[in-house]
Design an enzyme around this catalytic site. Structure first.
Site, PDB file in Angstrom:
ATOM      1  N   ILE A 107       0.345  -1.626  -0.008  1.00 57.05           N
ATOM      2  CA  ILE A 107      -0.246   0.102   0.100  1.00 57.05           C
ATOM      3  C   ILE A 107       0.833   1.051   0.262  1.00 57.05           C
ATOM      4  CG2 ILE A 107      -1.766   1.356   1.387  1.00 57.05           C
ATOM      5  CD1 ILE A 107      -2.536  -0.987   2.568  1.00 57.05           C
ATOM      6  N   ASP A 108       1.907   1.727   0.433  1.00 58.77           N
ATOM      7  CA  ASP A 108       2.437   2.268   0.877  1.00 58.77           C
ATOM      8  C   ASP A 108       3.164   2.654  -0.569  1.00 58.77           C
ATOM      9  OD1 ASP A 108       3.817   4.328   2.662  1.00 58.77           O
ATOM     10  OD2 ASP A 108       5.380   3.171   3.408  1.00 58.77           O
ATOM     11  N   ASP A 109       3.819   2.057  -1.648  1.00 57.62           N
ATOM     12  CA  ASP A 109       4.001   2.167  -2.736  1.00 57.62           C
ATOM     13  C   ASP A 109       3.638   2.896  -3.837  1.00 57.62           C
ATOM     14  OD1 ASP A 109       7.133   0.316  -3.272  1.00 57.62           O
ATOM     15  OD2 ASP A 109       6.914  -0.469  -1.590  1.00 57.62           O
TER      16      ASP A 109
END
Length: 672
Positions: free
Chosen positions: A413-415
């Site tokens: 999700i961060d990427d």
């Protein structure tokens, strides 16, 4: 792909000049807001020159395919376990051993111990594993550096006090008894997805490690030990002294007694049931092998998966095994001195989206060929298949990006949030293709929101507290709860997509405001630590529409000013994860100084004294080649337990901060 080193990239050539090209629309925004339109001062000029040098160096490091990747440095347990794996499989060769030993010896402290991060305290498990690896390399126990190491281990409690994973490696060679390790039965895979402690209650990195380890735990293999390790015990005649059980009224005592019951079950487990469980584990492992042969794009699950499959009868020439071993070779970074360092993971998607943001914010034209090539590569890396995340979000269409070259089972999700933020800074020649990818990524990210309104890294609602209580799980975080830094990046991305007023975005903002600590900072889950969390959250809050006068923003501004070092930079030691006295304290680093500046710039503090001192520190400490020295670890795998030095952080984050100082803040909303 061959891993690169982080030496000088050499002459930059004409691409350096391109880095100074400005984005006129963003300059206009900065001038209109009063943040970048005044006559340039000496500091402004120094910042612009530093940004140009950094951009030139970063452009010169781009791979011809469009990606960037810096070395990902962790600690010597990666190197030691690589040698132990090869010894276990019977494929350890002299050249690999010699190269690994060079690296391990170089990392030893004067007192004989090894650390898990630069400047940190000695770590018992890392020291035990490094010592054993050097014994494999032929270093005699009476050698001065080895005698210091063994004395340090005994003083720290000996092998008996090392973590479970270290003792598993020793048990593979009979240096520790399997009976003295926590039990992990493969029948765990039979637990339904709604049942406590099923494998999907664990974070994806723990899940991928635990499944193969259930096979290892059931098989309990022992290879002939090439030498004894009596010198690492406090009492060789009693290597595993008995320990009292915790009270049965608490979780620790309950799980200790459950572990005793599982040891009994190991002796009486029905053979047919156990065989079925191990075969199911093998299928689970093989189904999740990536196209490059690795598992999850990270070294630990790959190592244990290879061991588990080997124990189940897969010989080393089997295609699954050949691909797995070849993938492990790609984690090796060979240095000019002949030493060999093993990366725990590789970060090309993360590095590429951060590099794209940095270059764009430093004024590179949005249609610059380097940026277009980077976006082309990232578009090809989009994940359009369903992975384990769908267990908690069935029916959610796929879309997103992983951290690594290959990890289709576990998009991050961060990427994904940072990739979409990078896309919005580039004018791509195929806007329809880009918009379709953005739509899929944003839809998937919104669908992964946890019940409380925030986001974790890989799974939704991965918040059960029980996995951390297991005797087996004594090393690092094994669940993936929402964090402030990931949630902030998602909120910032949604704001750039024109969704700042969407109810789901507002829930994320509310969660962030509630998560602010009393001192005004935010905890950093994936970076060190409160400086990283705060540097992530403030740009998100202001992008989502909070005024810079908001009390939460003013509290964080005051906190950042209070922890600025006398030299003008910022730093925070990893010890802040378990010692509040270290919060906001540490030697100044380029990446952490940049994170503080990103927060302060977002809060409208461009002309404040802390910002000017921070920018001056970056300009004054920059090397001639455009980079910064940063031996300190500012990345986090598991808070305190597993730390990372991302070698590109020292370049991309300072460039982003300098770019925003010179050209102003990027504007949210539907872009380009």
């Amino acid at each position: 792909m061959t891993a690169t080193t982080d030496g000088s990239a050499g002459a930059v050539g004409p691409r350096a000049a391109a880095a100074s090209t400005t984005n006129e629309s963003r300059r206009g925004t900065a001038a209109a807001s009063g943040t970048g339109g005044s006559a340039p001062s000496g500091l402004d000029e120094a910042a612009a020159r530093a940004a140009e040098r950094a951009a030139g160096h970063l452009l010169a490091r781009q791979d011809p395919e469009g990606w960037w990747k810096g070395d990902l440095e962790t600690n010597v347990t990666m190197d030691a376990e690589d040698l132990l794996l090869r010894q276990f499989l019977g494929i350890l060769d002299a050249d690999t051993t010699h190269a690994a030993a060079l690296h391990i010896r170089r990392e030893q402290r004067e007192d004989g111990a090894w650390t898990t991060f630069y400047g940190g305290p000695g770590d018992l498990s890392a020291t035990v594993e490094a010592y054993v690896a050097l014994r494999l390399a032929g270093d005699p126990p009476e050698a001065p550096h080895m005698a210091r190491a063994s004395a340090w281990v005994r003083a720290a409690g000996g092998i008996a006090s090392a973590r479970v994973f270290t003792r598993i490696w020793l048990a593979l060679f009979g240096w520790w008894r399997w009976e003295d390790l926590p039990e992990l039965p493969p029948e765990l895979l039979f637990l339904p997805k709604w049942f406590p402690l099923n494998i999907y209650d664990f974070g994806c990195w723990a899940r991928q490690t635990i499944v193969p380890l259930t096979v290892v735990s059931a098989k309990r293999p022992v290879r002939p030990a090439p030498f004894p390790l009596d010198e690492l015990h406090t009492d060789p005649d009693l290597p595993a002294p008995p320990r009292p059980l915790a009270p049965a009224t608490g979780w620790d005592g309950l799980f200790q007694r459950l572990d005793k019951a599982l040891h009994v079950y190991h002796r009486v487990a029905p053979r047919a049931l156990r065989r079925t469980a191990m075969n199911q584990a093998a299928r689970w492992i093989i189904e999740r092998q990536e196209n490059d042969g690795c598992w999850g794009g990270i070294q630990p699950p790959a190592v244990y998966s290879v061991i588990a499959l080997h124990l189940l009868g897969y010989d080393l020439q089997h295609p699954v095994m050949r691909a797995g071993l070849a993938s492990l070779d790609r984690f090796a970074v060979w240095r000019e001195d002949g030493s060999r360092m093993i990366e725990a993971c590789q970060s090309p998607v993360w590095d590429t989206c951060l590099a794209t943001i940095a270059l764009a914010d430093a004024g590179l034209d949005p249609d610059h060929p380097a940026l277009v090539k980077a976006v082309d590569w990232m578009l090809d890396e989009e994940i359009t298949r369903t992975g384990d995340w769908a267990v908690r979000r069935p029916g959610l269409p796929p879309g997103g990006w992983a951290f690594e070259f290959h990890n289709d089972n576990y998009p991050d999700i961060d990427d994904t949030a940072e990739v979409l933020l990078a896309f919005r800074r580039v004018r791509h020649p195929d806007p329809a293709r880009l918009e379709a990818a953005v739509a899929r990524g944003a839809r998937w990210t919104l669908g992964m929101q946890s019940r409380g309104g925030a986001w974790g890294a890989f799974d939704a609602d991965n918040t059960s507290a029980l996995p951390n209580k297991l005797p087996f799980c004594d090393f690092g975080e094994v669940i993936d709860p929402p964090s402030a830094d990931v949630t902030a990046h998602v909120v910032e991305m949604l704001a750039f997509e024109g969704l700042a007023d969407d109810p789901r975005t507002r829930r994320g903002v509310e969660w962030l405001l509630a998560a602010q600590e009393p001192n005004g900072a935010w905890f950093g889950r994936w970076g060190v630590n409160h400086v990283y969390g705060t540097g992530s959250v403030l740009p998100a809050l202001t992008a989502a529409g909070l005024p810079v006068s908001h009390p939460a923003i003013r509290r964080s501004v005051r906190w950042l000013g209070s922890v600025q070092n006398e030299d003008g930079g910022w730093g925070e030691d990893l010890r802040s994860y378990h010692d509040e006295g270290w919060i906001g304290r540490g030697a100044s680093t380029a990446s952490q100084t940049a994170w503080a500046l990103l927060a302060l710039l977002a809060a409208g503090e461009r002309d404040s004294e802390p910002v000017r001192r921070g920018v001056a520190w970056l300009a004054e400490t920059q090397r001639e080649d455009g980079t910064w020295d940063e031996p300190y670890f500012t990345g986090t795998g598991f808070p305190w337990d597993f730390s990372i030095n991302y070698h590109l952080y020292r370049l991309v984050f300072p460039l982003t901060a300098l770019g925003r100082y010179v050209h102003g803040e990027p504007s949210p909303g539907k872009a380009r």
